[in-house]
Design an enzyme around this catalytic site. Structure first.
Site, PDB file in Angstrom:
ATOM      1  CG  ASP A 405      -1.911   1.049   1.280  1.00 22.71           C
ATOM      2  OD1 ASP A 405      -2.287   1.533   0.203  1.00 22.71           O
ATOM      3  OD2 ASP A 405      -2.331   1.438   2.400  1.00 22.71           O
ATOM      4  CD  GLU A 408      -0.185   5.441  -3.872  1.00 22.55           C
ATOM      5  OE1 GLU A 408       0.311   5.577  -2.747  1.00 22.55           O
ATOM      6  OE2 GLU A 408      -1.017   4.562  -4.144  1.00 22.55           O
ATOM      7  CG  ASP A 483      -7.970   4.862   0.777  1.00 17.74           C
ATOM      8  OD1 ASP A 483      -7.896   3.616   0.746  1.00 17.74           O
ATOM      9  OD2 ASP A 483      -7.131   5.582   1.342  1.00 17.74           O
TER      10      ASP A 483
HETATM   11  C1  GLC Z   1      -4.597   3.347   2.901  1.00 21.45           C
HETATM   12  C2  GLC Z   1      -5.117   2.160   2.110  1.00 21.45           C
HETATM   13  C3  GLC Z   1      -6.154   1.420   2.901  1.00 21.45           C
HETATM   14  C4  GLC Z   1      -5.578   1.015   4.255  1.00 21.45           C
HETATM   15  C5  GLC Z   1      -5.022   2.219   4.991  1.00 21.45           C
HETATM   16  C6  GLC Z   1      -4.295   1.840   6.275  1.00 21.45           C
HETATM   17  O1  GLC Z   1      -5.581   4.301   3.066  1.00 21.45           O
HETATM   18  O2  GLC Z   1      -5.609   2.531   0.846  1.00 21.45           O
HETATM   19  O3  GLC Z   1      -6.598   0.292   2.195  1.00 21.45           O
HETATM   20  O4  GLC Z   1      -6.546   0.384   5.018  1.00 21.45           O
HETATM   21  O5  GLC Z   1      -4.120   2.918   4.155  1.00 21.45           O
HETATM   22  O6  GLC Z   1      -3.243   0.985   6.025  1.00 21.45           O
END
Ligand code: GLC
Length: 799
Positions: A405, A408, A483
């Site tokens: 995650d 980017e 998200d």
């Molecule tokens: C980001 C991700 C999400 C995750 C969060 C905490 O917002 O896109 O899926 O739950 O981080 O790790």
């Protein structure tokens, strides 16, 4: 001394006349008097690369997107010269290059223009950063439509829109917001019944204008790098996607459990909570294959550590969950906490693995753990180090899969939300700034993760999930759309995004079902599940602080509906797996917007909602509250309503009944749909018989079922089972032929054939030309036929 940089601005520059031409096997070089070089490479008969250098030079030829195993080769190649142009011809295409302007025009062999330059290549010199802003403009053809471009949350037909690519953490994004998490600079154009594709392989921020600024012009440009694009000719859309996917790669087959239902939340902890969730799934008999651990399992958000208070013995917990069929997936982010006592931080510092700013200091940014440094995943040594970090997690603790995650990379509390642009990267030996590396950073992180996970789950197959992606990332990881929000509008967005991703070569994709931010009500959750079970990656995920989002969180009526649809997904697993096999082998998109199913029907060109799941199932989600059904377009041909078996003729809009416990769902007439019994998780049951739902048609239709051991690599050595069925229906007769390939022996011996819409009463059943006794093959007395899986021909007649 330059005191006024404006003086350096030369405006748009254009190539002038060609003064030199060189042919080198499959490459052609055209040089203009003012030093522009156009290199044309014939990759395949329908795939051609165009690349432009200025000042008589090209940059080193390097791309992260292109699959090293992409096929090459053509059956015909010719080059002619006339007074005014050069002509390159393959067995599918003709490319004209104008001698005066270097502009190109591409047509099919009948002379139909498919794509042509307007101004063509032009550029602007960039004093501040060096290099050029590189630009290309094309003539928008009459009635031309545009599709593709990754995860754009906007109408599926991009005509009239301008978009750009710069991977971004976009919490709770809105419809039409751009850019989002992916950079996939690939589009499909469709006009006059012909489709083609353009892939602008440039990792800088890129921009696309689809007849937005000027109706007659479609253009694309990049903030740096080279004008370097690939052209793919269809004429069918799915062939364009296949050609693009062939060039940028398709994933290997995932383990079958990866296609089951997955449950996630930010975050399930401590261990007792995870166990509670697992138990509830089994108690309520809601199938589920994987549970996710979000960042809170870590010790202070340090990657590759465990919070031992919440998870005292991770290995034991993961093993126990696995005994009950659950696979555990853990999150890993790129930001490494700046902490001199943290071994990963120490290793990275010692080995100089972190990204640095232009003048030397390490690049620093805030993420969950506070101040972090960021490994330079564009350095092969860093990727190898990162891959090895998974050893303990996968091989020792037994974690089954990993999601990457924030890659980017996302940086908090700064307006740009990411690394400063002067950050330096190795770019695999082509040192660059973040301007060039930004869009591929997440891709290189997940590539390293994939290498490590694959190495340490071997001989099983890896599952890796990423949020950020550039073209080609599909080779390494599945993905989700970030998200999103629990609103009806986001259900619409999810539907469009998944179709668009599939048309962009990235089929292994899903949304956070139910919405990540905020909480859905039961109705929205049920409607989203009814869509999500038809997405290749099927996972509920939510930000925990907005309330619960498990299948049982909305009362028993919704729980029952959700169960019914998750069960349907498990029944359809052999169909879904076959879809994946096709994607993996041929690059065939797993979901088709109906324009891709029938591009000649112009009614489909601006539809967003209806799509084909695989090749033979039509789905159209309900996207608003209180609906008892909806109007939808049924593509041409005959279709069976899945719930009623009523046959409807397509080519028109229709009201379709679908109360809260149904979704509009149709099966193509003639299709043979394979099904497994409902299992609580993949591999729970030994499959005793394969159900074949046979939908009669007058005429012929082909169907396929691919199976193998559902994990491991034996299939690569021939241990797979591929069944091609050919159905031939007549007024009083139906024949099914089976053609089999592969050495895998399925556990079942028998097909259980359920007939739909047979227009006559069965009088005779012949198997491989031998007559059978009706009582023997149809013991249930309800028309179900049991037949050995080895039959080659089944003939059913009235007499
Ligand atoms: C980001 C991700 C999400 C995750 C969060 C905490 O917002 O896109 O899926 O739950 O981080 O790790």
């Amino acid at each position: 001394m330059i005191t006024n940089t404006e003086l350096e601005y030369k405006g748009n520059l254009y190539p002038n006349e060609i003064v030199n031409f060189v042919k080198d096997k499959d490459k052609f070089y055209f040089t203009t008097e003012n030093g522009v070089v156009l290199e044309i490479t014939v990759i395949q008969d329908r795939t051609i690369r165009f690349r432009y250098g200025t000042d008589h030079a090209f940059q080193p030829d390097f791309s992260y997107a292109i699959d090293p195993n992409a096929s090459r080769g053509y059956s015909h190649l010719d080059c002619l010269e006339t007074k005014t142009e050069y002509i390159i011809e393959t067995s599918k295409l003709q490319v004209l290059i104008d001698k005066k302007t270097l502009r190109t025009q591409i047509s099919d062999l009948n002379g139909n223009i498919i794509n042509e330059d307007e101004l063509g290549f032009h550029w602007e010199e960039n004093y501040e950063h060096g290099g050029n802003t590189v630009k290309m403009s094309k003539i928008t053809q009459h009635t031309e439509s545009f599709y593709g471009m990754g995860d754009k949350a906007t109408h599926s037909n991009l005509k009239g829109k301008r978009v750009n690519n710069w991977v971004m953490d976009q919490y709770a994004y809105a419809k039409d917001q751009d850019p989002l998490y992916k950079a996939i600079p690939f589009y499909i154009g469709l006009h006059s019944g012909q489709a083609y594709g353009v892939f602008f392989d440039n990792s800088f921020r890129t921009h696309f204008d689809f007849a937005h600024e000027r109706r007659s012009t479609t253009s694309f440009w990049g903030d740096g790098g080279e004008m370097n694009y690939y052209f793919f000719y269809g004429p069918e859309m799915h062939k364009v996607v296949r050609a693009y996917t062939n060039l940028t790669g398709a994933p290997e087959l995932p383990p079958l459990w990866a296609l089951g239902y997955h449950q996630s939340k930010w975050s399930y902890f401590p261990e007792s909570n995870v166990k509670e969730i697992a138990k509830k799934f089994r108690d309520l008999k809601i199938p589920c294959d994987a549970l996710y651990l979000d960042i809170d399992y870590m010790d202070g958000f340090r990657c590759f550590t465990w919070d031992k208070k919440k998870f005292p013995e991770p290995k034991r917990m993961i093993d126990e969950l696995y005994e009950d069929g659950f696979k555990t997936v853990v999150m890993i982010d790129p930001g490494i906490k700046v902490d001199k006592d943290y071994w990963i931080y120490q290793e990275a510092v010692e080995n100089d693995y972190f990204c640095k700013r232009a003048d030397g200091p390490r690049m620093k940014g805030k993420v969950w753990p506070g101040e972090c440094n960021f490994p330079d995943f564009t350095n092969p040594a860093v990727r190898e180090w990162w891959a090895e970090l998974y050893k303990e997690f996968m091989a020792e603790i037994g974690v089954h899969a990993v999601w990457n995650d924030m890659n980017e990379p996302a940086v908090m509390e700064v307006p740009t939300k990411t690394a400063p642009l002067d950050t330096r990267h190795d770019y695999d030996g082509h040192p660059s700034s973040h301007r060039k590396a930004h869009n591929i950073y997440g891709m290189q992180m997940v590539r390293a993760t994939y290498e490590g996970v694959k190495r340490y789950v071997y001989p099983k197959r890896p599952l890796v999930i990423t949020r950020a992606a550039y073209s080609g990332t599909q080779r390494f990881a599945s993905t989700w759309t970030g998200d999103n929000v629990a609103t009806w509008e986001h259900l619409w967005i999810a539907n469009v995004q998944m179709q668009r991703m599939c048309m962009s070569g990235y089929s292994f994709v899903g949304s956070d079902i139910g919405g990540f931010a905020e909480q859905p009500n039961g109705e929205l959750f049920a409607r989203w599940i009814q869509l999500g079970i038809f997405h290749p990656f099927c996972r509920v995920h939510s930000s925990g602080d907005h309330g619960d989002q498990e299948p049982w969180s909305f009362g028993t009526e919704i729980t029952d509906i959700v169960r019914k649809f998750i069960e349907l997904r498990y029944e359809l697993l052999p169909y879904l797996y076959t879809m994946f096999w096709r994607y993996s082998k041929e690059g065939t998109p797993m979901l088709l917007p109906i324009v891709c199913y029938d591009q000649e029907d112009t009614q489909t060109h601006f539809r967003t909602d209806e799509f084909i799941f695989g090749e033979q199932i039509l789905v159209c989600p309900i996207q608003e509250p209180n609906a008892k059904g909806r109007r939808m377009y049924i593509p041409r041909g005959d279709w069976y309503n899945y719930w009623t078996d009523e046959v409807v003729e397509g080519g028109k809009e229709k009201w379709v009944v679908a109360d809260i416990d149904k979704v509009p769902l149709f099966i193509k007439a003639g299709a043979i749909i394979p099904k497994y019994p409902v299992q609580q998780y993949v591999g729970e049951l030994e499959i005793k018989e394969l159900i074949l739902d046979v939908y009669f048609t007058e005429g012929t239709e082909n169907s396929t079922v691919y199976e193998d051991a559902e994990d491991g690599y034996a299939y690569e050595n021939g241990k797979f089972s591929l069944r091609n069925f050919k159905l031939l229906g007549k007024e009083k007769e139906m024949t099914i032929q089976q053609f089999k390939d592969g050495a895998f022996i399925t556990t079942y011996e028998t097909f259980k054939i359920k007939l739909h819409g047979l227009p006559f009463k069965i009088g005779k059943v012949e198997i491989d030309n031998e007559k059978t006794t009706i009582k023997d093959v149809m013991p249930d007395g309800d028309g179900t036929i049991y037949v050995s899986k080895d039959f080659t021909q089944l003939r059913i007649t009235e007499e």
